[in-house]
Design an enzyme around this catalytic site. Structure first.
Site, PDB file in Angstrom:
ATOM      1  N   ALA A 102       0.416  -1.271  -0.401  1.00  0.00           N
ATOM      2  CA  ALA A 102       0.372   0.152  -0.413  1.00  0.00           C
ATOM      3  C   ALA A 102       0.760   1.308  -0.069  1.00  0.00           C
ATOM      4  CB  ALA A 102      -1.320   0.312   0.745  1.00  0.00           C
ATOM      5  N   LYS A 103       0.717   1.961  -0.688  1.00  0.00           N
ATOM      6  CA  LYS A 103       1.764   2.961  -0.838  1.00  0.00           C
ATOM      7  C   LYS A 103       0.351   4.443  -0.946  1.00  0.00           C
ATOM      8  CE  LYS A 103       3.174   5.743  -5.269  1.00  0.00           C
ATOM      9  NZ  LYS A 103       3.497   6.823  -4.163  1.00  0.00           N
ATOM     10  N   VAL A 104       1.053   5.241   0.480  1.00  0.00           N
ATOM     11  CA  VAL A 104      -0.194   6.330   1.099  1.00  0.00           C
ATOM     12  C   VAL A 104       0.902   7.186   1.415  1.00  0.00           C
ATOM     13  CG1 VAL A 104      -1.348   4.029   2.461  1.00  0.00           C
ATOM     14  CG2 VAL A 104       0.374   5.296   3.552  1.00  0.00           C
TER      15      VAL A 104
END
Ligand code: FBP
Length: 264
Positions: free
Chosen positions: A176-178
């Protein structure tokens, strides 16, 4: 979820993706400060730095430039993306299939989901197709999990980033790129919500070395696995210098001071 620690996307369980899809997402304005940065070869050269685990680009850049770097750089194909000329509710066109990404040498794929957009339903269904096709090819899936849209006034508040991280787990992303939610505690909560999905921080617009490295350090200390970064690397006159510092923080557990020294 598939085990990704032994894939090229990871080094010692950590991740440093060098993102270079901004010519599509933001347009030429991102290249004005450092005009040489418009040349994709400059970013591919930077991606040969040992700290970089993969370079993330759109299909056209991959087709045109990756063949010259295939021996030295790992490719993450970004499957969807939309230009800044689009003025509608956040959405992202699927520009590349998983099959085509595998054909051009990608070892992982990236996909943006704008949770909260009026287009979330279609985007989630497109993600489903990509995620399931990626499984057939054993390709890790990185979700650019960016809640945004009419109803979302603040897309980096802690509860929104935790939700973004959870969406990635629920929908089957491996990473997950947040966006950074503003504090280490808030990033810890996002990591907790992501469960077995690895969390990486999105770089954001260019800041000072110290400010940038502090946010990366907070992410690592929060249990995040690294970074997917664009502007904070290639908008610098010397991308290699900041990559030295990132290598220290992400892979060598260095302090920010030590990393700043490494970048001297
Ligand atoms: P940056 O490190 O430059 O923020 O790049 C990360 C990224 O996700 C890129 O892949 C993408 O082009 C860009 O940010 C999108 O940023 P935003 O949609 O927030 O303008």
């Amino acid at each position: 979820m598939i085990p990704i620690d032994d894939t090229p996307l990871c080094r010692d369980g950590k991740i440093l993706i060098l993102a270079y899809d901004h010519g599509l997402e933001h347009g030429p304005v991102d290249f004005t400060g450092v005009p040489e940065s418009a040349d994709p070869e400059r970013t591919f050269e930077a991606a040969t730095h040992p700290a970089v685990t993969s370079v993330a680009v759109q299909k056209g850049i991959a087709e045109a430039y990756y063949p010259s770097y295939a021996d030295d750089v790992d490719l993450l194909a970004k499957l969807n993306g939309t230009s800044n000329l689009w003025m509608g509710e956040p959405d992202s066109a699927v520009n590349c299939s998983v099959e085509y990404a595998a054909d051009i040498g990608a070892s992982s794929i990236g996909f943006t989901l704008y949770g909260g957009s009026n287009h979330e339903i279609e985007m989630a269904e497109e993600f489903r197709n990509a995620q399931e096709a990626a499984r057939e090819h054993d390709l890790p899936v990185v979700m650019w999990s960016y809640p945004r849209g009419q109803g979302l006034k603040n897309d980096t508040k802690p509860s929104t980033i935790s939700y973004a991280a959870r969406l990635a787990l629920e929908l089957g992303a491996d990473v997950a790129k947040v966006k950074h939610p503003g504090s280490q505690g808030a990033m810890e909560d996002a990591v907790r919500m992501a469960g077995k999905t690895k969390v990486v921080m999105s770089g954001g617009s260019k800041t000072t070395d110290r400010e940038f490295l502090e946010s990366v350090k907070q992410t690592i200390d929060a249990g995040g696995k690294g970074l997917a970064v664009g502007r904070n690397v290639w908008q610098r006159e010397n991308p290699e210098r900041i990559l030295d510092a990132l290598e220290a923080v992400i892979f060598e557990e260095a302090t920010v001071e030590e990393a700043l020294d490494a970048a001297e």
